[in-house]
Design an enzyme around this catalytic site. Structure first.
Site, PDB file in Angstrom:
ATOM      1  CE1 TYR A  71      -2.047  -0.613 -99.416  1.00 57.14           C
ATOM      2  CE2 TYR A  71      -0.266  -0.018 -97.949  1.00 57.14           C
ATOM      3  CZ  TYR A  71      -1.589   0.034 -98.291  1.00 57.14           C
ATOM      4  OH  TYR A  71      -2.468   0.730 -97.499  1.00 57.14           O
ATOM      5  CG  ASP A  87       1.639  -7.787 -98.747  1.00 58.20           C
ATOM      6  OD1 ASP A  87       0.598  -8.418 -98.459  1.00 58.20           O
ATOM      7  OD2 ASP A  87       1.729  -6.552 -98.656  1.00 58.20           O
ATOM      8  NE  ARG A 142       6.140  -1.300 -75.761  1.00 59.06           N
ATOM      9  CZ  ARG A 142       7.269  -1.534 -75.085  1.00 59.06           C
ATOM     10  NH1 ARG A 142       8.150  -2.388 -75.530  1.00 59.06           N
ATOM     11  NH2 ARG A 142       7.518  -0.870 -73.969  1.00 59.06           N
ATOM     12  CE  LYS A 181      -6.053  -3.345 -96.461  1.00 57.23           C
ATOM     13  NZ  LYS A 181      -4.782  -3.324 -97.143  1.00 57.23           N
TER      14      LYS A 181
HETATM   15  C1  LIG Z   1      -3.528  -2.614 -97.059  1.00 55.37           C
HETATM   16  C2  LIG Z   1      -2.277  -3.270 -97.497  1.00 55.37           C
HETATM   17  C3  LIG Z   1      -1.085  -3.117 -96.786  1.00 55.37           C
HETATM   18  C4  LIG Z   1      -0.983  -2.221 -95.578  1.00 55.37           C
HETATM   19  O1  LIG Z   1      -1.757  -2.674 -94.516  1.00 55.37           O
HETATM   20  P1  LIG Z   1      -2.423  -1.706 -93.400  1.00 55.37           P
HETATM   21  O2  LIG Z   1      -3.177  -2.665 -92.564  1.00 55.37           O
HETATM   22  O3  LIG Z   1      -3.265  -0.713 -94.104  1.00 55.37           O
HETATM   23  O4  LIG Z   1      -1.283  -1.050 -92.692  1.00 55.37           O
HETATM   24  C5  LIG Z   1       0.031  -3.805 -97.222  1.00 55.37           C
HETATM   25  N1  LIG Z   1      -0.013  -4.590 -98.327  1.00 55.37           N
HETATM   26  C6  LIG Z   1      -1.131  -4.742 -99.035  1.00 55.37           C
HETATM   27  C7  LIG Z   1      -1.121  -5.620-100.243  1.00 55.37           C
HETATM   28  C8  LIG Z   1      -2.310  -4.096 -98.667  1.00 55.37           C
HETATM   29  O5  LIG Z   1      -3.410  -4.237 -99.395  1.00 55.37           O
END
Ligand SMILES: *Cc1c(COP(=O)(O)O)cnc(C)c1O
Length: 397
Positions: A111, A183, A58, A208
């Site tokens: 998001y 982000d 961790r 993603k």
């Molecule tokens: C999917 C997504 C998240 C969240 O990510 P997870 O891996 O599903 O927790 C945050 N911001 C954006 C723009 C996303 O597409």
């Protein structure tokens, strides 16, 4: 790894030296929860920070560390931290940056779960979030308060694909010494590098494009050493949303093809945009890489290309949107994005259903809006499937 190597080389080599691992070509998978000490004194020294070395996964793990070093290099950051999900990265960051009664300025459109987290922070700790389209310096400046803890934004905004001019935001933030958090999930570091434009913190849902194969949920945070150290020793260590070594290993594997995949996602998306724009069942098409898009000049300033995501309006209501999705043959109805498979979803009833309807309207998330994550298949096949589904929408009128 030399800094001057090209991005395409860094995605494959940085953060890893085969000499340190018996010559293994790929990064070994250290699938272990803990690390043994040679003596009690060594354990004491490691806990006291007097000696380097691993203690417990961790706190740090060599496979995860290789991923973190590679991601830091790709974003041009001092350091990085990996998390068990994008939301673990978002929450560790926002909780590290704020205290009770603080204030956050956030992009108008975000998001869905990030919106949920901001709502929770307000309910629990009276941390108020104000949303802004950040179109002008004046609009942004007018929202700044003494207790503003950060400016948090997505660009492109999910799911409306509007862009925010990062240099404009940085200019205002620097005047007041407020950190800017981006982000960068929709772009990946291949298409956009916010730190190079003066932003302070970048995070990703690595689920993603970074993973790219739909087989891992993960997050990454990058920034200056002091901030990364702070998160590592507080909101990551003590809240505990860490990444598993195996998932780090999958991400290292995925990253190697990021530039190749992103180029193909972009080429495919550009073709699909052109086709969508001339289909009678389709209203507006939102894609920042399209020269007729109002945000195109911002795209040219801060992104390499338009990316793999397209949003568009169908001429119809919620039932029509659902009908269209149900006609698709191989295109998958699924949330998430950035995978080899083309994925389609209906934001109003899926990713953004947690956002109250009135706020959704303000964000431009209408019932007629559909989001497409263009995959790596032949674009002609993707369009054939889309076209036959859209045609049925016209003929069912
Ligand atoms: C999917 C997504 C998240 C969240 O990510 P997870 O891996 O599903 O927790 C945050 N911001 C954006 C723009 C996303 O597409």
């Amino acid at each position: 790894m030399k800094k001057e190597h090209a991005f395409e080389t860094q995605v494959i080599h940085s953060g890893y030296d085969a000499k340190e691992h018996l010559g293994s070509l790929t990064t070994p998978l250290f699938q272990t929860s803990t690390f043994t000490f040679e003596s009690a004194e060594q354990g004491e020294k490691r806990f006291a920070g007097e000696e380097g070395g691993y203690i417990y996964s961790r706190l740090a793990n060599p496979t995860v560390k290789a991923l973190e070093e590679r991601m830091a290099q790709l974003e041009g950051a001092d350091a990085a931290l990996a998390f068990g999900s994008g939301m673990a990265a978002v929450s560790a960051t926002l909780i590290a940056l704020t205290k009770a009664n603080d204030h956050i300025i956030c992009s108008q459109g975000i998001y869905g779960c990030t919106y949920g987290l901001l709502t929770m922070l307000e309910e629990k700790y009276n941390i108020q979030t104000e949303f802004s389209n950040m179109k002008t310096e004046e609009a942004l400046r007018s929202l700044i308060r003494p207790e503003t803890a950060c400016i948090y934004l997505e660009t492109p905004i999910n799911p409306t694909m509007e862009l925010i001019d990062l240099s404009l935001v940085v200019r205002v933030a620097k005047e007041y010494d407020i950190p800017v958090v981006v982000d960068n999930t929709f772009c990946s570091p291949y298409l956009q590098q916010p730190l190079a434009l003066g932003c302070d913190i970048v995070l990703h849902s690595a689920t993603k494009y970074i993973g790219g194969h739909g087989d891992v949920v993960a997050g990454v945070l990058v920034g200056k050493q002091a901030f990364i150290d702070c998160v590592a020793s507080t909101t990551q260590k003590d809240i505990g949303g860490i990444l598993s070594p195996f998932d780090a290993w999958l991400l290292l594997r995925g990253l190697k093809t990021l530039p190749v995949r992103m180029d193909r996602h972009c080429v495919n998306a550009e073709q699909i945009v052109r086709k969508l724009q001339s289909h009678p069942a389709v209203g507006s098409v939102y894609y920042p890489g399209d020269a007729t898009n109002p945000d195109y000049p911002i795209m040219q300033k801060q992104m390499k290309r338009g990316g793999g995501l397209i949003s568009f309006e169908i001429k119809g209501d919620k039932q029509d949107a659902q009908f269209m999705l149900n006609q698709l043959t191989f295109i998958k109805k699924a949330v998430s994005l950035g995978d080899a498979e083309t994925l389609i979803q209906h934001p109003a009833t899926m990713t953004h259903s947690v956002v109250p309807e009135a706020t959704r309207e303000q964000m431009g998330i209408r019932d007629s809006l559909i989001r497409l994550s263009v995959g790596l298949e032949a674009w002609e096949d993707i369009w054939d499937d889309m076209q036959q589904a859209l045609n049925k929408l016209v003929s069912s009128e």
